[in-house]
Design an enzyme around this catalytic site. Structure first.
Site, short mmCIF file in Angstrom:
data_model
loop_
_atom_site.label_atom_id
_atom_site.label_comp_id
_atom_site.label_asym_id
_atom_site.label_seq_id
_atom_site.Cartn_x
_atom_site.Cartn_y
_atom_site.Cartn_z
CG LEU A 1 -1.64 1.21 1.71
CD1 LEU A 1 -2.89 0.80 2.49
CD2 LEU A 1 -0.80 2.14 2.58
CG ASN A 2 2.11 3.90 -2.89
OD1 ASN A 2 1.85 2.88 -3.48
ND2 ASN A 2 2.27 5.03 -3.54
CG ASP A 3 0.69 8.03 -2.51
OD1 ASP A 3 1.65 7.57 -1.88
OD2 ASP A 3 0.82 8.60 -3.61
CD GLN B 1 -1.35 4.96 -6.30
OE1 GLN B 1 -0.39 4.69 -6.98
NE2 GLN B 1 -2.57 5.07 -6.80
CE1 TYR C 1 2.27 4.50 -10.77
CE2 TYR C 1 3.38 6.57 -11.19
CZ TYR C 1 3.42 5.20 -11.07
OH TYR C 1 4.60 4.53 -11.25
CB SER C 2 -1.72 9.49 -6.09
OG SER C 2 -1.23 8.49 -5.24
NE ARG D 1 4.46 11.12 -9.33
CZ ARG D 1 5.65 11.06 -9.94
NH1 ARG D 1 5.73 11.01 -11.25
NH2 ARG D 1 6.75 11.07 -9.22
CG ASP D 2 0.51 12.40 -7.41
OD1 ASP D 2 0.26 11.37 -8.05
OD2 ASP D 2 1.59 12.63 -6.85
CD GLU E 1 6.22 11.66 -5.60
OE1 GLU E 1 6.39 11.00 -6.63
OE2 GLU E 1 6.36 11.17 -4.47
C1 FRU Z 1 3.76 9.19 -3.99
C2 FRU Z 1 3.68 8.68 -5.41
C3 FRU Z 1 2.79 9.55 -6.28
C4 FRU Z 1 2.35 8.59 -7.36
C5 FRU Z 1 2.19 7.32 -6.58
C6 FRU Z 1 2.48 6.07 -7.35
O1 FRU Z 1 4.08 8.22 -3.06
O2 FRU Z 1 4.97 8.55 -5.97
O3 FRU Z 1 3.41 10.70 -6.77
O4 FRU Z 1 1.15 8.98 -7.97
O5 FRU Z 1 3.06 7.41 -5.48
O6 FRU Z 1 2.19 4.95 -6.56
#
Ligand code: FRU
Length: 442
Positions: free
Chosen positions: A18-20, A36, A80-81, A148-149, A201
């Site tokens: 898991l990330n964001d 994510q 992505y995010s 992005r994001d 980001e």
């Molecule tokens: C931040 C990031 C975002 C990107 C996502 C990809 O942790 O690098 O900039 O959209 O993670 O998983």
């Protein structure tokens, strides 16, 4: 009991990475937390998707699985995010479709497509067709392919979007776009500041009264003793004052996102992790890695400083409790919460794991032994400290000082869930905590 490091209070995947936090919102009577999600591998490799949790009360959750896959040419290398915006009875989700072109590329100045994509949903789970709203050619020429994001909000009858970016000369910045219909977006302006790294980001934008805040997660800021201690930073620009303040002083915090609850509170989740860390997480060998932070509420202090406290819903998890008085040694069990008033100097020691010491204007979190998995010490400057709130889960600890003026979010890996706590200079209460419920569909 032997610790399996499975969290009781935090949202985490059963397997994979898991990330964001993404798409946070309250929609049709439920909180929606997308994230994510790399389901195939605990190191973040493989398909990058959006996973989805939902809940009516932030205590009883349902994991509904993966709701967005990288399954079109416009997002083939990662969903992505991004964010969520509720409009009438529809939820609009905006995200970045990451595309890596074949060939000899550095994927920074060439070879990467960064598409802003929109999907809508009536129920939070079943998504419409994907529609590309912006492509690299829609970004200013001085941008690299790292754009992005998207975060979208409504303002004065129009919509605004902010995107994080890296310029070709390696400066972090954000791009603002505006729209009347959520589909056609026009470039408005760019914002950058001196000395805040090469890439920003996961931007977020919100207000408290007249004050505007831009949250960013900058990469490439050199480490200092009291600031920028982690490989990547995360903080907010108070737009009127022009100051940058880090969200968190712990080892594991990045890419937060906020949203407004129906009662007007600004709620906030971060990723309790960071990319490219020089330390590690013991769960990886067992097939999963990372969790989100606790849900928090943000408050603006009179001087514009933002305070962060655990969402009040979490108080319902409190069970048996006992008093903590100055100089106390006790046995307890993870997860627990400590809430107390602090003396001029104080310390909290989780035996064999870490010590948190406040003395003479400095707060220090220091790991001992191997429970930090390579985490060492983190420092915060704080002229005085009046109170502490500490929430320890089975493999993390979040510490809130002065009503959330300073927060340390950190993973930790104690071998046993029975722990010894030694406090000095703290008068308050220790609560055992019940876990949240997370059901999985299917
Ligand atoms: C931040 C990031 C975002 C990107 C996502 C990809 O942790 O690098 O900039 O959209 O993670 O998983």
């Amino acid at each position: 009991m032997k610790n399996d490091f499975r969290q009781k209070l935090h949202l985490e995947p059963q397997k994979g990475w898991l990330n964001d936090p993404n798409g946070l919102c309250f929609f049709k009577g439920e909180y929606h937390v997308y994230f994510q999600y790399a389901p195939d591998r605990p190191d973040g490799g493989g398909r990058k998707c959006w996973g989805h949790f939902k809940s009516k009360d932030m205590l009883n959750w349902q994991f509904t699985g993966i709701v967005l896959f990288p399954d079109t040419p416009d997002d083939k290398d990662g969903v992505y995010s991004g964010c969520g915006l509720v409009k009438g009875d529809k939820l609009y989700l905006f995200y970045t479709g990451n595309v890596k072109q074949d060939g000899d590329h550095d994927y920074t100045t060439s070879g990467r497509g960064a598409n802003v994509i929109l999907v809508t949903t009536d129920d939070g789970q079943n998504m419409s067709e994907k529609k590309v709203l912006l492509r690299n050619s829609d970004y200013p020429d001085y941008c690299s392919c790292h754009v992005r994001d998207p975060k979208v909000w409504e303002e004065d009858g129009r919509y605004r979007m902010v995107l994080g970016a890296r310029t070709l000369d390696d400066k972090g910045c954000v791009l603002f776009y505006t729209s009347d219909d959520l589909e056609h977006w026009e470039f408005e302006e760019e914002l950058r500041t001196a000395d805040l790294g090469y890439m920003w980001e996961c931007p977020d934008f919100f207000r408290f009264g007249e004050n505007e805040y831009l949250s960013i997660s900058p990469q490439g800021i050199p480490n200092e003793k009291y600031r920028f201690q982690n490989v990547y930073s995360s903080g907010y620009l108070a737009m009127q004052k022009g100051t940058y303040t880090e969200w968190d002083i712990g080892f594991d915090f990045y890419a937060p996102q906020s949203f407004e609850a129906p009662d007007g509170r600004r709620l906030f989740y971060g990723w309790m992790g960071i990319g490219d860390i020089p330390y590690f997480n013991l769960t990886t060998g067992q097939g999963w890695q990372h969790c989100l932070t606790l849900p928090c509420e943000l408050f603006a202090r009179e001087d514009g400083v933002l305070l962060r406290q655990p969402a009040r819903e979490l108080e319902q998890l409190r069970r048996d409790s006992f008093d903590i008085t100055d100089g106390r040694f006790c046995d307890t069990e993870l997860p627990f919460e400590l809430v107390g008033a602090a003396d001029k100097a104080f310390s909290v020691v989780l035996a064999g794991v870490f010590s948190l010491v406040y003395y003479n204007g400095e707060a220090m979190l220091r790991f001992m032994g191997s429970a930090g998995c390579g985490r060492t010490a983190r420092f915060a400057k704080l002229a005085s400290c009046r109170d502490i709130r500490l929430i320890a889960d089975k493999s993390s600890c979040e510490v809130f000082l002065n009503g959330g003026e300073i927060v340390f979010s950190t993973r930790m890996y104690p071998a046993d869930t029975n722990v010894k706590l030694i406090t000095e200079g703290i008068t308050g209460r220790l609560y055992k905590l019940e876990g949240i419920e997370v059901k999985t569909d299917g």
